[in-house]
Scaffold this motif. Structure first.
Motif, PDB file in Angstrom:
ATOM      1  N   THR A   1       0.807  -1.219   0.000  1.00  0.00           N
ATOM      2  CA  THR A   1       0.000   0.000   0.000  1.00  0.00           C
ATOM      3  C   THR A   1       0.838   1.267   0.000  1.00  0.00           C
ATOM      4  OG1 THR A   1      -0.169  -0.081   2.422  1.00  0.00           O
ATOM      5  CG2 THR A   1      -1.933  -1.127   1.156  1.00  0.00           C
ATOM      6  N   PHE A   2       2.029   1.218   0.606  1.00  0.00           N
ATOM      7  CA  PHE A   2       2.852   2.435   0.661  1.00  0.00           C
ATOM      8  C   PHE A   2       3.350   2.805  -0.736  1.00  0.00           C
ATOM      9  CE2 PHE A   2       6.805   4.774   1.993  1.00  0.00           C
ATOM     10  CZ  PHE A   2       6.141   5.844   2.581  1.00  0.00           C
ATOM     11  N   ARG A   3       3.867   1.843  -1.453  1.00  0.00           N
ATOM     12  CA  ARG A   3       4.316   2.106  -2.829  1.00  0.00           C
ATOM     13  C   ARG A   3       3.138   2.515  -3.706  1.00  0.00           C
ATOM     14  NH1 ARG A   3       8.892  -2.250  -4.803  1.00  0.00           N
ATOM     15  NH2 ARG A   3      10.410  -1.866  -3.150  1.00  0.00           N
ATOM     16  N   LEU A   4       2.015   1.863  -3.511  1.00  0.00           N
ATOM     17  CA  LEU A   4       0.834   2.214  -4.295  1.00  0.00           C
ATOM     18  C   LEU A   4       0.397   3.642  -4.007  1.00  0.00           C
ATOM     19  CD1 LEU A   4      -1.442   1.409  -6.217  1.00  0.00           C
ATOM     20  CD2 LEU A   4      -2.686   0.475  -4.256  1.00  0.00           C
ATOM     21  N   PHE A   5       0.440   4.051  -2.741  1.00  0.00           N
ATOM     22  CA  PHE A   5       0.035   5.413  -2.429  1.00  0.00           C
ATOM     23  C   PHE A   5       0.983   6.423  -3.063  1.00  0.00           C
ATOM     24  CE2 PHE A   5       0.383   9.339  -0.036  1.00  0.00           C
ATOM     25  CZ  PHE A   5      -0.926   9.789  -0.136  1.00  0.00           C
ATOM     26  N   ARG A   6       2.281   6.160  -3.051  1.00  0.00           N
ATOM     27  CA  ARG A   6       3.217   7.103  -3.664  1.00  0.00           C
ATOM     28  C   ARG A   6       2.881   7.319  -5.139  1.00  0.00           C
ATOM     29  NH1 ARG A   6       8.058   8.152  -0.874  1.00  0.00           N
ATOM     30  NH2 ARG A   6       9.139   8.417  -2.855  1.00  0.00           N
ATOM     31  N   ARG A   7       2.469   6.266  -5.813  1.00  0.00           N
ATOM     32  CA  ARG A   7       2.079   6.400  -7.219  1.00  0.00           C
ATOM     33  C   ARG A   7       0.788   7.218  -7.341  1.00  0.00           C
ATOM     34  NH1 ARG A   7       1.524   0.937 -10.485  1.00  0.00           N
ATOM     35  NH2 ARG A   7       3.764   0.967 -10.025  1.00  0.00           N
ATOM     36  N   ILE A   8      -0.200   6.900  -6.500  1.00  0.00           N
ATOM     37  CA  ILE A   8      -1.471   7.632  -6.523  1.00  0.00           C
ATOM     38  C   ILE A   8      -1.248   9.097  -6.179  1.00  0.00           C
ATOM     39  CG2 ILE A   8      -3.688   7.875  -5.329  1.00  0.00           C
ATOM     40  CD1 ILE A   8      -3.707   4.825  -5.030  1.00  0.00           C
ATOM     41  N   PHE A   9      -0.377   9.337  -5.216  1.00  0.00           N
ATOM     42  CA  PHE A   9      -0.085  10.707  -4.779  1.00  0.00           C
ATOM     43  C   PHE A   9       0.456  11.530  -5.946  1.00  0.00           C
ATOM     44  CE2 PHE A   9       2.843  13.761  -2.621  1.00  0.00           C
ATOM     45  CZ  PHE A   9       1.892  14.458  -1.887  1.00  0.00           C
ATOM     46  N   ALA A  10       1.380  10.950  -6.695  1.00  0.00           N
ATOM     47  CA  ALA A  10       1.965  11.668  -7.833  1.00  0.00           C
ATOM     48  C   ALA A  10       0.928  11.905  -8.929  1.00  0.00           C
ATOM     49  CB  ALA A  10       3.149  10.880  -8.387  1.00  0.00           C
ATOM     50  N   GLU A  11       0.039  10.947  -9.152  1.00  0.00           N
ATOM     51  CA  GLU A  11      -0.942  11.059 -10.230  1.00  0.00           C
ATOM     52  C   GLU A  11      -2.070  12.039  -9.896  1.00  0.00           C
ATOM     53  OE1 GLU A  11      -2.223   7.065 -10.746  1.00  0.00           O
ATOM     54  OE2 GLU A  11      -0.470   6.469 -11.953  1.00  0.00           O
ATOM     55  N   ARG A  12      -2.420  12.148  -8.630  1.00  0.00           N
ATOM     56  CA  ARG A  12      -3.607  12.917  -8.236  1.00  0.00           C
ATOM     57  C   ARG A  12      -3.286  14.192  -7.474  1.00  0.00           C
ATOM     58  NH1 ARG A  12      -7.353   7.824  -6.079  1.00  0.00           N
ATOM     59  NH2 ARG A  12      -7.152   6.569  -7.993  1.00  0.00           N
ATOM     60  N   LEU A  13      -2.026  14.559  -7.444  1.00  0.00           N
ATOM     61  CA  LEU A  13      -1.623  15.753  -6.711  1.00  0.00           C
ATOM     62  C   LEU A  13      -2.302  16.998  -7.289  1.00  0.00           C
ATOM     63  CD1 LEU A  13       0.356  16.832  -4.511  1.00  0.00           C
ATOM     64  CD2 LEU A  13       1.971  17.247  -6.397  1.00  0.00           C
ATOM     65  N   PRO A  14      -3.001  17.779  -6.461  1.00  0.00           N
ATOM     66  CA  PRO A  14      -3.626  19.007  -6.958  1.00  0.00           C
ATOM     67  C   PRO A  14      -2.573  19.986  -7.467  1.00  0.00           C
ATOM     68  CG  PRO A  14      -4.533  18.393  -4.822  1.00  0.00           C
ATOM     69  CD  PRO A  14      -3.347  17.514  -5.044  1.00  0.00           C
TER      70      PRO A  14
END
Length: 245
Positions: A218-231
């Motif tokens: 989940t941590f690696r997955l969140f880092r990817r999501i964070f980069a993709e969805r960053l406002p």
């Protein structure tokens, strides 16, 4: 008559019918619920009787040792197990963890299953009990994530403050690497809280301490999501932070 697991499972093609039959008001179908309760869960919206839903939950808790080590397609299905006594029913099981994780597998499995089912209960006291479990260092990371997730699902606004406090512990690198080496709890908390319940600037200190995770989780997955969805408005803040790393 007693029911064994292997020879009394409800066939897949008959499970919807079995759920409808279990909820019928004019016949006693407890034998059917006891035989294979988890197979009825995906079709539990067909069960109108609170008493039958209570029986399904009780039967699952009695079989928790088997259910927790098996595949759990019922957990991913839409379900309706809420009934007036569900909060009490699950709090009684969670009380088994008051002195820490039970040694016996059956009791530990009941606690974990109760945590999974808790998201079906609208019960403020149960949310607090789940948060205590999520904060208890004696439990494993997967139980921490389960408890935090069920508490958040039950009452996001009530749970988010304490979950943010739990997440802040991991801004300390020794705590992050020592207590959550794979980042499973951090990743789970970040996915629950960001962006609605935690600001981007408060996410960054938690991302700093990656450690050496042994699996992609989940941590690696969140880092990817964070980069993709960053406002877009947070981009400068994140770029400045990255330049300092």
């Amino acid at each position: 008559m007693p029911f064994g697991r292997a020879d009394h499972a409800v066939p897949v093609a008959l499970r919807e019918t079995a759920a409808w039959l279990a909820g019928a008001a004019d016949i006693d179908t407890r034998w059917l619920v006891e035989a294979d309760p988890e197979s009825l869960v995906p079709h539990s919206p067909l069960v109108d009787s609170p008493a039958v839903r209570e029986t399904i939950v009780a039967a699952m808790l009695r079989r928790a040792g088997e259910i927790e080590v098996a595949d759990r397609p019922w957990a991913r299905a839409g379900r309706h197990l809420a009934h007036p006594a569900l909060g009490r029913q699950l709090r009684e099981v969670l009380a088994e963890s008051d002195a820490g994780p039970p040694v016996e597998w059956e009791s530990r499995a009941r606690v974990r299953l109760a945590v999974r089912l808790a998201r079906d209960a609208a019960d403020a006291d149960l949310v607090d009990r789940l948060l205590q479990l999520a904060e208890d260092d004696a439990w494993d990371d997967s139980t921490h994530v389960l408890a935090a997730s069920s508490a958040f699902a039950g009452d996001p606004d009530r749970a988010s403050d304490r979950l943010r406090g739990l997440l802040r512990r991991f801004t300390d690198p020794a705590v992050a690497v020592g207590e959550d080496p794979d980042g499973e709890l951090r990743g789970g908390l970040l996915r629950m809280l960001w962006p609605r319940h935690i600001a981007t600037v408060d996410v960054l200190p938690v991302l700093r301490h990656r450690g050496k995770p042994r699996r992609i989780g989940t941590f690696r997955l969140f880092r990817r999501i964070f980069a993709e969805r960053l406002p877009e408005g947070d981009l400068d803040t994140v770029l400045r932070w990255a330049a300092e790393e």
